[in-house]
Design an enzyme around this catalytic site. Structure first.
Site, mmCIF file in Angstrom:
data_model
loop_
_atom_site.group_PDB
_atom_site.id
_atom_site.type_symbol
_atom_site.label_atom_id
_atom_site.label_comp_id
_atom_site.label_asym_id
_atom_site.label_seq_id
_atom_site.Cartn_x
_atom_site.Cartn_y
_atom_site.Cartn_z
ATOM 1 C CE1 TYR A 1 -132.165 39.289 -48.302
ATOM 2 C CE2 TYR A 1 -130.192 40.110 -49.404
ATOM 3 C CZ TYR A 1 -130.784 39.316 -48.439
ATOM 4 O OH TYR A 1 -129.996 38.572 -47.608
ATOM 5 C CB ALA B 1 -137.338 32.648 -40.814
ATOM 6 C CG LEU C 1 -141.238 22.976 -43.103
ATOM 7 C CD1 LEU C 1 -141.959 21.643 -42.893
ATOM 8 C CD2 LEU C 1 -139.718 22.751 -43.054
ATOM 9 C CB SER C 2 -141.838 28.869 -47.596
ATOM 10 O OG SER C 2 -140.795 29.554 -46.935
ATOM 11 C CB THR C 3 -137.036 27.848 -49.016
ATOM 12 O OG1 THR C 3 -136.758 28.573 -47.816
ATOM 13 C CG2 THR C 3 -137.686 28.792 -50.021
ATOM 14 N N GLY C 4 -137.441 25.561 -46.564
ATOM 15 C CA GLY C 4 -136.715 24.646 -45.687
ATOM 16 C C GLY C 4 -137.184 23.209 -45.867
ATOM 17 C CG PHE D 1 -119.345 39.914 -46.968
ATOM 18 C CD1 PHE D 1 -119.659 40.376 -45.684
ATOM 19 C CD2 PHE D 1 -118.942 40.850 -47.910
ATOM 20 C CE1 PHE D 1 -119.573 41.728 -45.353
ATOM 21 C CE2 PHE D 1 -118.844 42.203 -47.589
ATOM 22 C CZ PHE D 1 -119.155 42.642 -46.315
ATOM 23 C CB SER E 1 -127.525 40.593 -46.372
ATOM 24 O OG SER E 1 -126.977 40.561 -47.669
ATOM 25 C CE LYS F 1 -132.619 39.679 -44.290
ATOM 26 N NZ LYS F 1 -132.704 38.800 -43.104
HETATM 27 N N1 UFG Z 1 -121.950 35.463 -61.384
HETATM 28 C C1 UFG Z 1 -121.565 35.125 -62.659
HETATM 29 N N2 UFG Z 1 -122.288 34.177 -63.323
HETATM 30 C C2 UFG Z 1 -123.365 33.572 -62.786
HETATM 31 C C3 UFG Z 1 -123.760 33.924 -61.473
HETATM 32 C C4 UFG Z 1 -123.028 34.878 -60.799
HETATM 33 O O1 UFG Z 1 -120.595 35.670 -63.209
HETATM 34 O O2 UFG Z 1 -123.981 32.729 -63.467
HETATM 35 C C5 UFG Z 1 -121.149 36.452 -60.648
HETATM 36 C C6 UFG Z 1 -121.948 37.658 -60.207
HETATM 37 O O3 UFG Z 1 -121.974 38.634 -61.215
HETATM 38 C C7 UFG Z 1 -121.147 38.097 -58.969
HETATM 39 C C8 UFG Z 1 -120.604 36.783 -58.409
HETATM 40 O O4 UFG Z 1 -120.705 35.840 -59.460
HETATM 41 O O5 UFG Z 1 -120.075 38.888 -59.370
HETATM 42 C C9 UFG Z 1 -121.412 36.267 -57.234
HETATM 43 O O6 UFG Z 1 -122.785 36.295 -57.598
HETATM 44 P P1 UFG Z 1 -123.937 35.715 -56.664
HETATM 45 O O7 UFG Z 1 -125.211 35.911 -57.401
HETATM 46 O O8 UFG Z 1 -123.575 34.352 -56.211
HETATM 47 O O9 UFG Z 1 -123.861 36.626 -55.367
HETATM 48 P P2 UFG Z 1 -123.972 38.219 -55.206
HETATM 49 O O10 UFG Z 1 -122.618 38.704 -54.818
HETATM 50 O O11 UFG Z 1 -124.621 38.858 -56.346
HETATM 51 O O12 UFG Z 1 -125.024 38.309 -54.005
HETATM 52 C C10 UFG Z 1 -124.771 37.783 -52.733
HETATM 53 C C11 UFG Z 1 -126.014 37.152 -52.161
HETATM 54 C C12 UFG Z 1 -127.091 38.179 -51.993
HETATM 55 C C13 UFG Z 1 -126.576 39.346 -51.224
HETATM 56 C C14 UFG Z 1 -125.310 39.866 -51.806
HETATM 57 C C15 UFG Z 1 -124.722 40.896 -50.907
HETATM 58 O O13 UFG Z 1 -126.491 36.129 -52.989
HETATM 59 O O14 UFG Z 1 -128.173 37.625 -51.290
HETATM 60 O O15 UFG Z 1 -124.345 38.821 -51.926
HETATM 61 O O16 UFG Z 1 -123.771 41.595 -51.562
HETATM 62 F F1 UFG Z 1 -127.494 40.332 -51.285
#
Ligand code: UFG
Length: 322
Positions: free
Chosen positions: A141, A73, A32-35, A169, A116, A145
């Site tokens: 991270y 988790a 339950l740290s984030t759950g 993804f 991931s 993984k």
């Molecule tokens: N983005 C913006 N503005 C924002 C937030 C995000 O333009 O305010 C863009 C990011 O640059 C990226 C896309 O939106 O191009 C998605 O960004 P996210 O942060 O939602 O996700 P990421 O693709 O960076 O990361 C996700 C997961 C990670 C995982 C990664 C694997 O959140 O946990 O995919 O590729 F590691």
């Protein structure tokens, strides 16, 4: 009995509900740290403990008659992993070691592991990413993984298990109005929060080598992802001793940041067009999954699109905000 670690989290709670609907017996262990406890049906046996708590894990496996484990988790914030790398290794790899040891001791031979797309790092090309593409994580991270996949493979090999590592993804959406993603770490919730505070969403970079210059990602609905977990359980149940099978879980279709923002505008009726700002460090231009292996192995494919994700996430978000 399937034990879901992290079953009170955003994705875990969806997985628990889908497993219940499939007719399987399910129990949860979550620190339950984030759950959130309330996301899990009161009828589901619930152990409030970390997966690193060896005694709690041993007792849960024995007392609940666990025959398989889905291990969700984990810590998952890329930036935080850069700030606190050793903590990420402890939480994501140290705790996994405890879990695998206790499973081996108890003779549990079915395992589904949350991995991931972060394991791929910055791909050299914008081609679809297959499971055989190079794994070169660029942050702690992603490294933890990938190490978890290796531990899973070695353990499955040694003890004759059937395991599956699912490389998620970009997960988005909500399967029910009470299952909102409570963290504001990803594009869609970040945009919702900006809209709530009358700020313009930020587009991190508009000069990428993509059709509209913004980053392209493979967004997959959390309900489709949860279905993939049910299929993964069915696979390891039906294929004992199969070792660790690694699968991408995405849609195979990319959406740019601008395309996502257009959908947010259409769904919410607000202007989410956003403003382009500097690139964010470490963002690949494009990350889209090749998903044919998941279809071949599991018979699974996604069925929901980005509009479904934004629409369901927006409904859940508004309820959360009230
Ligand atoms: N983005 C913006 N503005 C924002 C937030 C995000 O333009 O305010 C863009 C990011 O640059 C990226 C896309 O939106 O191009 C998605 O960004 P996210 O942060 O939602 O996700 P990421 O693709 O960076 O990361 C996700 C997961 C990670 C995982 C990664 C694997 O959140 O946990 O995919 O590729 F590691």
């Amino acid at each position: 009995m399937w034990l879901v670690t992290g079953g009170a989290g955003y994705i875990g709670a969806h997985v628990v509900r889908h497993l219940q609907r499939s007719g399987r017996q399910v129990a949860v262990i979550d620190d339950l740290s984030t759950g959130v406890r309330a996301k899990v049906d009161a009828a589901v046996p619930f152990v409030h403990a970390s997966v690193g708590d060896r005694d709690a894990v041993r007792q849960a496996i024995r007392d609940l008659g666990v025959t398989g484990v889905l291990h969700l988790a984990a810590k998952k914030a890329v930036g935080e992993s850069v700030e606190r790398p050793l903590w990420y290794w402890q939480e994501n790899v140290g705790c996994l070691q405890v879990l695998l040891e206790e499973m081996a001791d108890a003779g549990v031979q079915r395992f589904v592991y949350t991995s991931s797309a972060a394991v791929y790092g910055q791909p050299d090309s914008t081609a679809l990413i297959t499971e055989d593409s190079a794994c070169r994580p660029i942050n702690p991270y992603g490294a933890t993984k990938l190490a978890g996949e290796w531990m899973t493979s070695a353990t499955a090999e040694r003890f004759g298990w059937s395991a599956m590592s699912l490389r998620y993804f970009n997960v988005a959406g909500a399967g029910a109005d009470d299952l909102c993603d409570p963290g504001v770490f990803n594009l869609i919730p970040i945009v919702f929060r900006a809209l709530d505070s009358n700020e313009r969403p930020k587009i991190f970079g508009s000069d990428y080598p993509t059709p509209d210059g913004t980053c392209v990602r493979d967004y997959v609905h959390v309900d489709d992802l949860a279905d993939a977990h049910v299929q993964a359980c069915a696979y390891v149940e039906a294929n004992p001793g199969a070792g660790n099978t690694i699968l991408n879980i995405g849609t195979g279709r990319g959406s740019s940041v601008r395309e996502v923002l257009e959908i947010v505008s259409a769904v919410t009726g607000r202007d989410a067009s956003g403003e382009a700002v500097a690139r964010r460090a470490g963002d690949p231009a494009q990350l889209v999954a090749a998903v044919n292996r998941a279809t071949e192995v599991l018979g699974w494919h996604s069925s929901r699109d980005v509009t479904d994700m934004v629409d369901s996430a927006w409904r859940a978000w508004q309820l959360k905000a009230e």
